[in-house]
Scaffold this active site. Structure first.
Site, PDB file in Angstrom:
ATOM      1  N   TYR A  85     -42.202 -68.944  48.680  1.00  0.00           N
ATOM      2  CA  TYR A  85     -41.715 -69.196  47.331  1.00  0.00           C
ATOM      3  C   TYR A  85     -40.252 -69.646  47.396  1.00  0.00           C
ATOM      4  O   TYR A  85     -39.689 -69.811  48.484  1.00  0.00           O
ATOM      5  CB  TYR A  85     -41.946 -67.965  46.459  1.00  0.00           C
ATOM      6  N   GLN A 126     -40.456 -56.612  40.900  1.00  0.00           N
ATOM      7  CA  GLN A 126     -40.120 -57.689  41.826  1.00  0.00           C
ATOM      8  C   GLN A 126     -39.786 -58.940  41.025  1.00  0.00           C
ATOM      9  O   GLN A 126     -40.583 -59.404  40.208  1.00  0.00           O
ATOM     10  CB  GLN A 126     -41.282 -57.984  42.779  1.00  0.00           C
ATOM     11  N   ARG A 158     -53.714 -54.073  49.432  1.00  0.00           N
ATOM     12  CA  ARG A 158     -55.157 -54.115  49.169  1.00  0.00           C
ATOM     13  C   ARG A 158     -55.818 -52.746  49.302  1.00  0.00           C
ATOM     14  O   ARG A 158     -56.798 -52.472  48.610  1.00  0.00           O
ATOM     15  CB  ARG A 158     -55.824 -55.138  50.091  1.00  0.00           C
ATOM     16  N   ARG A 170     -37.590 -58.661  49.665  1.00  0.00           N
ATOM     17  CA  ARG A 170     -38.744 -58.964  50.519  1.00  0.00           C
ATOM     18  C   ARG A 170     -38.493 -60.291  51.209  1.00  0.00           C
ATOM     19  O   ARG A 170     -38.166 -61.294  50.558  1.00  0.00           O
ATOM     20  CB  ARG A 170     -40.041 -59.017  49.715  1.00  0.00           C
ATOM     21  N   CYS A 181     -50.034 -59.737  42.749  1.00  0.00           N
ATOM     22  CA  CYS A 181     -50.292 -60.558  41.568  1.00  0.00           C
ATOM     23  C   CYS A 181     -51.626 -60.179  40.933  1.00  0.00           C
ATOM     24  O   CYS A 181     -52.626 -59.994  41.620  1.00  0.00           O
ATOM     25  CB  CYS A 181     -50.306 -62.033  41.948  1.00  0.00           C
ATOM     26  N   SER A 216     -47.157 -52.040  46.843  1.00  0.00           N
ATOM     27  CA  SER A 216     -46.613 -53.380  47.077  1.00  0.00           C
ATOM     28  C   SER A 216     -46.871 -54.277  45.874  1.00  0.00           C
ATOM     29  O   SER A 216     -47.890 -54.146  45.195  1.00  0.00           O
ATOM     30  CB  SER A 216     -47.283 -53.977  48.313  1.00  0.00           C
ATOM     31  N   PRO A 217     -45.953 -55.191  45.566  1.00  0.00           N
ATOM     32  CA  PRO A 217     -46.213 -56.137  44.473  1.00  0.00           C
ATOM     33  C   PRO A 217     -47.483 -56.942  44.745  1.00  0.00           C
ATOM     34  O   PRO A 217     -47.634 -57.519  45.821  1.00  0.00           O
ATOM     35  CB  PRO A 217     -44.976 -57.037  44.494  1.00  0.00           C
TER      36      PRO A 217
END
Length: 388
Positions: free
Chosen positions: A183, A100, A325, A231, A26, A23-24
């Site tokens: 976002y 992404q 995670r 997403r 940051c 998963s993207p």
């Protein structure tokens, strides 16, 4: 054979070796948007670990679209070369590199998590040009956004298109459009963050307009054989906000525009949302959107156990599992999951002496040759993508 966690998944011209997606996430480790050694090791190690698809973090299509000053970027042609080093390595490991594309909207110019929360001022490396559908702050301590004018919306749409061209030139073979987590694109979708009175606000048709225009712009330059994911936050978790019923209809519309998979997350748009966290808590959204919209879906959120992930695929709740995670804790989770589930998978040749007996050496990903976004095909100059 019925689908399972280690079954392959073909989407357009791309074949994923299993249903495990990085998963993207940051990393907040760039300078001026450039990828560096940290990104190479972070993304490369997850490919070595056996995930079929490795996504970059949210990559800003404009400098003011970064969440933090340290976010990865794809607004400048110069970003392509260091990203290309990463995509080549990922593909050599048999994985597929994905990017992404994102714009942070009103949650831009904020601190990276280990440095606190809230706005980064201009004198500290932040910026004044924070934009949103409506001039409402996300929360106390966050930047005061400017309402995007029609010209600004066009600039954002064109920035997503141009970023897609750069991503292709850097070697990425799957794109994901970020329309979740509060976002910019999610802000347009939700009536709680979009109070506009023009053609981009009010009705459902108007609120989804920007997302549909971004999808169309990206698909217009992205090769036919290459997949596009999106997403979404399937719900705001707040009454009167964006919800799963609207998400189903959005999924139908973007599928018709060329989206291949809907990556189902939730929340992030409102600070006071009451989210019922728990293992696999977002999987029901993926199952419903898959069933009612007739589109491939991915599920994400507190997926940690191989049997749990395998169950999601075997029972048809989703087509792919996006791990975040858990893959930070264990980059080699896919190799461990294969052992626990009794599946035979290829290992890096360099690691075969530690692999289960009979394991085969991994080979590079077999990817189609894709043309760059060149002038004859898309009216975008091959070396002249605007670098704002």
């Amino acid at each position: 054979m019925s689908a399972h966690l280690f079954a392959s998944l073909a989407i357009r011209g791309i074949n994923l070796s299993n249903r495990i997606v990085v998963s993207p996430m940051c990393q907040y480790s760039s300078q001026d948007g450039f990828a560096n050694d940290w990104h190479f090791v972070h993304l490369g190690s997850r490919a070595v670990g056996g995930a079929a698809l490795v996504f970059t973090e949210a990559s800003a299509v404009l400098p003011e679209g970064r969440i933090s000053p340290q976010d990865l970027g794809i607004w400048n042609d110069a970003h392509v070369e260091p990203l290309g080093r990463i995509t080549r390595f990922i593909h050599e490991q048999g994985s597929v590199a994905g990017m992404q594309l994102a714009h942070a909207g009103r949650k831009a110019s904020t601190r990276r998590p280990w440095e606190g929360h809230g706005e980064v001022l201009e004198r500290d490396g932040g910026w004044r040009k924070v934009v949103a559908p409506t001039a409402d702050c996300f929360a106390v301590g966050y930047p005061q956004p400017q309402e995007l004018a029609a010209q600004g919306i066009e600039e954002v749409i064109h920035a997503f298109r141009d970023a897609a061209c750069r991503a292709l030139n850097a070697g990425f073979r799957i794109l994901e459009i970020h329309a979740a987590h509060g976002y910019l694109l999610h802000e347009f979708l939700s009536p709680l963050s979009n109070k506009r009175k023009d053609r981009y606000g009010g009705s459902f048709d108007n609120r989804v307009r920007v997302v549909c225009e971004v999808v169309s712009a990206v698909r217009s330059v992205w090769p036919e054989d290459a997949p596009i994911f999106i997403r979404i936050s399937a719900t705001d978790w707040v009454k009167g906000g964006w919800d799963v019923e609207q998400s189903v209809e959005l999924a139908r519309r973007v599928k018709a525009l060329g989206v291949d998979l809907v990556d189902c997350s939730s929340g992030g748009n409102l600070p006071h949302a009451d989210i019922p966290l728990g293992p696999g808590y977002q999987t029901p959204f993926a199952e419903r959107i898959r069933r009612e919209a007739g589109v491939l879906t991915g599920t994400v959120g507190m997926i940690t156990d191989p049997a749990q992930a395998d169950h999601v695929i075997r029972t048809g709740q989703a087509d792919a599992t996006f791990l975040a995670r858990e893959l930070l804790r264990d980059p080699y989770w896919p190799l461990r999951a294969a052992r626990e589930l009794g599946q035979s998978v290829a290992w890096p040749a360099q690691y075969l002496r530690a692999a289960p007996h009979g394991s085969l050496a991994r080979t590079p990903a077999n990817l189609p040759e894709l043309e760059s976004c060149f002038e004859e095909q898309h009216a975008v100059p091959e070396n002249g993508v605007s670098a704002k």
